[in-house]
Enzyme design. Structure first.
Site, short mmCIF file in Angstrom:
data_model
loop_
_atom_site.label_atom_id
_atom_site.label_comp_id
_atom_site.label_asym_id
_atom_site.label_seq_id
_atom_site.Cartn_x
_atom_site.Cartn_y
_atom_site.Cartn_z
N TYR A 86 -4.38 -14.18 7.60
CA TYR A 86 -4.77 -12.84 8.09
C TYR A 86 -4.98 -12.86 9.61
O TYR A 86 -4.48 -11.99 10.34
CB TYR A 86 -6.06 -12.42 7.37
CG TYR A 86 -6.54 -11.03 7.70
CD1 TYR A 86 -5.92 -9.90 7.17
CD2 TYR A 86 -7.66 -10.84 8.51
CE1 TYR A 86 -6.40 -8.61 7.44
CE2 TYR A 86 -8.15 -9.57 8.79
CZ TYR A 86 -7.51 -8.46 8.25
OH TYR A 86 -7.98 -7.20 8.53
N ALA B 120 -1.45 -0.02 7.26
CA ALA B 120 -1.42 -0.78 5.99
C ALA B 120 -1.64 -2.25 6.28
O ALA B 120 -1.05 -2.81 7.22
CB ALA B 120 -0.09 -0.57 5.28
N GLY B 121 -2.48 -2.88 5.48
CA GLY B 121 -2.73 -4.31 5.68
C GLY B 121 -3.32 -4.89 4.41
O GLY B 121 -3.89 -4.17 3.59
N LYS C 16 -3.01 -10.78 12.46
CA LYS C 16 -3.67 -9.78 13.31
C LYS C 16 -3.63 -10.18 14.80
O LYS C 16 -3.58 -9.31 15.68
CB LYS C 16 -5.11 -9.56 12.84
CG LYS C 16 -5.21 -8.94 11.44
CD LYS C 16 -4.60 -7.53 11.40
CE LYS C 16 -4.80 -6.84 10.08
NZ LYS C 16 -4.25 -5.48 10.04
N ALA D 15 -5.83 -25.28 3.11
CA ALA D 15 -5.56 -26.38 2.19
C ALA D 15 -5.39 -25.87 0.76
O ALA D 15 -4.67 -26.46 -0.05
CB ALA D 15 -6.69 -27.41 2.25
N THR E 132 -15.96 -0.01 4.23
CA THR E 132 -14.86 0.40 3.34
C THR E 132 -14.98 -0.38 2.03
O THR E 132 -15.85 -1.24 1.90
CB THR E 132 -13.48 0.05 3.94
OG1 THR E 132 -13.41 -1.36 4.10
CG2 THR E 132 -13.22 0.75 5.25
N LYS F 192 -8.01 -17.63 1.50
CA LYS F 192 -8.17 -19.00 0.98
C LYS F 192 -8.13 -19.91 2.21
O LYS F 192 -7.43 -19.60 3.17
CB LYS F 192 -6.98 -19.42 0.10
CG LYS F 192 -6.93 -18.81 -1.29
CD LYS F 192 -7.73 -19.63 -2.28
CE LYS F 192 -7.73 -18.96 -3.64
NZ LYS F 192 -8.99 -19.09 -4.34
N1 LIG Z 1 -12.36 -2.61 6.66
C1 LIG Z 1 -12.56 -3.37 7.71
O1 LIG Z 1 -13.71 -3.72 8.02
C2 LIG Z 1 -11.38 -3.80 8.58
C3 LIG Z 1 -11.67 -4.62 9.69
C4 LIG Z 1 -10.62 -5.00 10.50
C5 LIG Z 1 -9.33 -4.58 10.25
N2 LIG Z 1 -9.08 -3.80 9.17
C6 LIG Z 1 -7.68 -3.38 8.96
O2 LIG Z 1 -7.64 -1.98 8.80
C7 LIG Z 1 -6.54 -1.62 7.96
C8 LIG Z 1 -7.05 -0.75 6.82
O3 LIG Z 1 -8.06 -1.45 6.14
P1 LIG Z 1 -8.91 -0.86 4.92
O4 LIG Z 1 -10.25 -1.49 4.99
O5 LIG Z 1 -8.83 0.61 4.90
O6 LIG Z 1 -8.12 -1.54 3.70
P2 LIG Z 1 -7.71 -0.97 2.27
O7 LIG Z 1 -7.33 -2.15 1.45
O8 LIG Z 1 -8.78 -0.06 1.75
O9 LIG Z 1 -6.41 -0.07 2.60
C9 LIG Z 1 -5.17 -0.62 2.95
C10 LIG Z 1 -4.08 0.26 2.40
O10 LIG Z 1 -2.82 -0.31 2.75
C11 LIG Z 1 -1.97 -0.18 1.63
N3 LIG Z 1 -0.92 -1.18 1.63
C12 LIG Z 1 -1.05 -2.52 1.48
N4 LIG Z 1 0.14 -3.11 1.45
C13 LIG Z 1 1.08 -2.13 1.57
C14 LIG Z 1 2.49 -2.13 1.58
N5 LIG Z 1 3.20 -3.25 1.44
N6 LIG Z 1 3.13 -0.95 1.72
C15 LIG Z 1 2.43 0.20 1.86
N7 LIG Z 1 1.08 0.25 1.85
C16 LIG Z 1 0.41 -0.91 1.70
C17 LIG Z 1 -2.91 -0.38 0.43
O11 LIG Z 1 -2.34 0.10 -0.79
C18 LIG Z 1 -4.15 0.37 0.88
O12 LIG Z 1 -4.11 1.72 0.47
C19 LIG Z 1 -5.91 -2.92 7.49
O13 LIG Z 1 -4.81 -3.23 8.32
C20 LIG Z 1 -7.04 -3.93 7.70
O14 LIG Z 1 -6.53 -5.23 7.87
C21 LIG Z 1 -10.08 -3.40 8.32
#
Ligand SMILES: NC(=O)c1ccc[n+]([C@@H]2O[C@H](COP(=O)([O-])OP(=O)(O)OC[C@H]3O[C@@H](n4cnc5c(N)ncnc54)[C@H](O)[C@@H]3O)[C@@H](O)[C@H]2O)c1
Length: 469
Positions: A375, A311-312, A379, A320, A410, A317
């Protein structure tokens, strides 16, 4: 999101147009489908100095039912392979290259001095044109910090430059990795080779993986068709995107999955869980009582074997312009919650012996990104947590590793403006974005009972992105 250019560049007309204009010509990546073989083609073995891993390799390739051939640098391979019950032949006649192969494996553990690096030149000079598309290259070395002399450490460290350059040169969806095998970890190679030599690692390239002393109890036997059979695995953020794919791959590999997401995502969460025969758990992990709720859920399940912190959130922004609550929300969800949850699960004994923690970082945390101070800090913090907690958790028999995705197709990346999205897609050695399944396969490798020797690793799933390299 569909990558239309990938289809165009692989059409008859499109490939001619792309070649004429000097545009990138990415190949569709081969991805994993259930069933053997692990490697669809032969494996060419080479080495330098007195290679130390040939017997271990022969055992692994026998177990994978792989076809191997010996480069002239390792004439001893024929005898060693034979002793392991593995059929093997010589590759090439005199100075003529042999047949095309799907993988190259070079055992560099015997190199003790940079003057012996010629062995590397001869092997890759002979074999570079003989690797099939979507082929795999693995170089094996010894961790420089454990080498007996500065000269040995120097030549072993030099392998990083070699593998990163090869990964850029070989093209045609071929990946190249360096695996440092610590003394004592030789018999832990198989799970990692199975990942790095198979289509499971389609979007992982130019990575350095470290195998160290095994952590926790070793698995007696592994069913390689269902390596996660019987394992209870929590996946956070599982209602969509990368998290849904992680849950799917874990279930495919035999795990009982607990899919977690925020209550607002209940509908999507239940749909994913139902499809996989998994449990669903609606919980905001950012809340202060989440760790105790998870401890209770894990204990009620008889303990969990794997926790995947996927989850993330992003709240972009420039600093500043950023409001304090956006700063705090990202650091809380992406980093502080993971620390609190890990501590609570470990202290309560809710993680089983030999448990695995796998975290999701990002190349933003490695390279930094405009508008992402919060972010990128979170990370990069995940990487810091993995590296600092690895020795602490090893004492309790638990491993902790992270994946750092690059550009993954995604909903998150579909929302990026067109020009930035195209740059993100093409600026890597694969010339395309990765799929959620590429991240999921990498996490499944860390989660495997065969990965006891992997802890404290951060592996990018980015197709060798130029960003932060
Ligand atoms: N998509 C990319 O290109 C990419 C690149 C690098 C890292 N990431 C990382 O991969 C992970 C998944 O990314 P994604 O693209 O599938 O994002 P996404 O936004 O599609 O999915 C993230 C999920 O986490 C859940 N979530 C957020 N806050 C939460 C909380 N407080 N409690 C429980 N669940 C929570 C959201 O509801 C969502 O379903 C994240 O950690 C993201 O930072 C993604």
């Amino acid at each position: 999101m569909k990558d239309s250019y990938l289809g165009f560049a692989n059409s008859r007309l499109g490939s001619r147009v792309a070649a004429a204009l000097g545009l990138p010509q990415p190949l569709p990546l081969e991805r994993f489908h259930a069933g053997p073989p692990v490697i669809k083609g032969g494996v060419l073995i080479g080495g330098g100095g007195s290679p130390q891993l040939l017997s271990a390799l022969a055992g692994c390739f026998k177990s994978m039912s792989a076809q191997t051939v010996a480069h002239k640098s390792v004439p001893q391979w024929l005898v060693i392979a034979n002793q392991a019950g593995l059929l093997s032949g010589r590759w090439g006649v005199e100075d003529k290259p042999g047949e095309k192969v799907k993988a190259l494996v070079f055992d560099a553990t015997g190199l003790e001095d940079s003057t012996q690096a010629d062995a590397i030149y001869h092997f890759f000079h002979d074999a570079a044109r003989s690797v099939l598309p979507s082929g795999r290259v693995v170089v094996l070395g010894r961790p420089p910090e454990l080498c007996a002399s500065p000269r040995q450490a120097t030549v072993q460290r030099s392998l990083e430059g070699l593998t990163r350059s090869l990964a850029k040169e070989l093209k045609r969806a071929i990946t190249v990795q360096l695996v440092y095998v610590a003394p004592g970890a030789e018999d832990q190679l198989e799970g990692t080779l199975r990942f790095l030599l198979s289509p499971r690692s389609a979007y992982v390239s130019a990575q350095v993986v470290r195998l160290g002393a095994p952590v926790g109890p070793l698995a007696n036997t592994i069913d390689w068709s269902k390596p996660l059979a019987g394992k209870k695995i929590l996946v956070t953020g599982a209602s969509r995107g990368i998290g849904a794919s992680i849950a799917e791959v874990m279930a495919r590999d035999g795990a009982q999955v607990i899919c977690l997401d925020v209550p607002q995502a209940q509908e999507g969460l239940d749909a994913v869980a139902k499809k996989l025969g998994a449990k669903s758990l609606a919980l905001d992990i950012g809340s202060m009582d989440a760790p105790q709720a998870l401890v209770a859920a894990a204990l009620a399940d008889g303990g969990w074997d794997v926790v995947v912190h996927n989850a993330g959130i992003t709240r972009d922004k420039t600093i500043a312009n950023m409001k304090e609550h956006l700063w705090q929300a990202v650091i809380n969800v992406n980093l502080s919650t993971q620390e609190r949850i890990n501590d609570a699960l470990v202290e309560s004994g809710a993680l089983k012996a030999g448990a695995r923690i796998v975290c999701v970082s990002s190349i933003s945390g490695i390279a930094g990104n405009l508008g992402q101070t919060n972010y990128a800090l979170s990370k990069a913090g995940v990487i810091g947590m993995v590296q600092s907690m690895a020795p602490v958790l090893a004492q309790k028999g638990i491993t902790i590793n992270a994946v750092a995705p690059g550009f993954i197709e995604t909903q998150m990346t579909a929302a990026v403006p067109f020009a930035i999205r195209e740059a993100g897609r093409r600026m890597n050695s694969m010339g395309q974005g990765g799929q959620p399944v590429d991240v999921a396969e990498t996490i499944a490798w860390f989660a495997s009972p065969a990965s006891s020797a992997l802890t404290g690793n951060v592996v990018r799933v980015c197709g060798q992105s130029l960003i932060g390299a």
